[in-house]
Scaffold this active site. Structure first.
Site, mmCIF file in Angstrom:
data_model
loop_
_atom_site.group_PDB
_atom_site.id
_atom_site.type_symbol
_atom_site.label_atom_id
_atom_site.label_comp_id
_atom_site.label_asym_id
_atom_site.label_seq_id
_atom_site.Cartn_x
_atom_site.Cartn_y
_atom_site.Cartn_z
ATOM 1 C CD1 TRP A 12 -4.025 -68.557 -34.614
ATOM 2 C CD2 TRP A 12 -2.562 -68.675 -36.296
ATOM 3 N NE1 TRP A 12 -4.578 -67.911 -35.694
ATOM 4 C CE2 TRP A 12 -3.691 -67.969 -36.733
ATOM 5 C CE3 TRP A 12 -1.500 -68.867 -37.187
ATOM 6 C CZ2 TRP A 12 -3.797 -67.463 -38.033
ATOM 7 C CZ3 TRP A 12 -1.603 -68.365 -38.469
ATOM 8 C CH2 TRP A 12 -2.743 -67.671 -38.897
ATOM 9 C CE LYS A 13 -3.051 -71.880 -26.610
ATOM 10 N NZ LYS A 13 -3.618 -72.605 -25.487
ATOM 11 C CD GLU A 103 -0.653 -73.428 -23.691
ATOM 12 O OE1 GLU A 103 -0.137 -72.928 -24.703
ATOM 13 O OE2 GLU A 103 -1.870 -73.703 -23.615
ATOM 14 C CD GLU A 173 -4.925 -66.921 -21.808
ATOM 15 O OE1 GLU A 173 -5.662 -66.970 -22.800
ATOM 16 O OE2 GLU A 173 -3.794 -67.419 -21.780
ATOM 17 N N GLY A 179 -7.986 -74.541 -23.130
ATOM 18 C CA GLY A 179 -8.037 -75.737 -23.966
ATOM 19 C C GLY A 179 -8.866 -76.865 -23.377
ATOM 20 N N GLY A 240 -7.445 -69.226 -28.083
ATOM 21 C CA GLY A 240 -6.555 -70.284 -28.568
ATOM 22 C C GLY A 240 -7.250 -71.146 -29.607
ATOM 23 N N GLY A 241 -7.780 -72.280 -29.162
ATOM 24 C CA GLY A 241 -8.349 -73.283 -30.061
ATOM 25 C C GLY A 241 -9.298 -72.728 -31.115
#
Ligand code: PGA
Length: 258
Positions: A12-13, A103, A173, A179, A240-241
């Site tokens: 979910w970051k 990230e 990744e 993203g 992610g998104g």
């Protein structure tokens, strides 16, 4: 078909406070059927502030979801203001911990050596590291992507020791696919996953490498999950998104019956 247990993880970051997190997990559970949980690990990695709430919900509702964290500190305890240790995460029934996400490598200066120590800390607390590796677009354009990723992998996992190879997950990744809406083709993802498995065999042993799970991550969506998972060396996805939508993440998790 390999006998590796597929693992689909929601990263979910820095999204969702603890109340939104409860709502999202409830919506997800509403969409999923028992058969979607069978034979695969479904992991939810919320921000730290929502871990306790999600853990309580999973326990209270007896949901077959596993809890994951997005980061951990290298040390067991100490004067590290703002940090969270592996044992603190383990006390919350955290099963998996993402380490070395691109990230964090980019914005927090995490090196392979730090990632390696974090993964050791995760293992030492009885949890499972998801070790992320991936090349930039420049690396790929220079046709250097395989070497870059294998160097990262070697430096990030070579110090690890474990009995059961299922405790280690490697997430491939490509940075340019995260993203961005760009996904590596399934063939490109498989080419890298195969190279990663060969490198794992050199670092550990062939039978160990054959049992380690490799995820793909980078703009995974309901529309591309099946072709990604159909690749021989890809055992799951780090999402992610699309994991921020209960509908989309449920479609990804339930891809086998849809
Ligand atoms: P994305 O993120 O699915 O939004 O591309 C994946 C990740 O960063 O783990």
């Amino acid at each position: 078909m390999s006998d590796r247990t597929p693992i689909i993880a929601a990263n979910w970051k820095m999204h969702k406070d603890h109340l939104e997190a409860i709502q999202l997990v409830q919506q997800l559970a509403y969409h999923l059927k028992q058969e979607d949980y069978d034979g695969q690990h479904i992991v939810i990695c919320p921000p730290f502030t929502a871990l306790r709430s999600v853990q309580t919900l999973i326990q209270a509702e007896k949901l077959p979801l596993l809890l994951g964290a997005q980061n951990v500190h290298t040390d067991a305890s100490g004067a590290f203001t703002g940090e969270i240790s592996a044992s603190m995460l383990a006390r919350l029934d955290t099963a998996y911990v993402v380490v070395g996400h691109s990230e964090r490598r980019m914005y927090n200066g995490e090196t392979d050596a730090v990632v390696n120590i974090k993964a050791q800390a995760v293992l030492a607390s009885g949890m499972r590291p998801i070790v992320c590796v991936g090349e930039t677009l420049d690396d790929r354009r220079a046709n250097n992507h395989i070497k870059v990723v294998l160097d990262q992998l070697h430096a990030s996992v070579s110090q690890l020791s474990f009995q059961d190879p299922e405790v280690l997950v490697v997430a491939y990744e490509p940075v340019w696919a995260i993203g961005s809406g760009e996904t590596a083709t399934s063939q490109d993802a498989q080419e890298m996953a195969q190279a990663i498995r060969q490198e794992l065999a050199r670092i550990f042993r062939q039978d160990v490498a054959d049992a380690i799970r490799i995820q793909y991550g980078g703009s995974v969506k309901p529309g591309n999950i099946r072709s990604i998972l159909s690749q021989a060396d890809i055992d799951g996805a780090l999402v992610g998104g699309a994991s921020l939508s209960a509908d989309d993440f449920a479609l990804i998790v339930a891809n086998r019956r849809l």
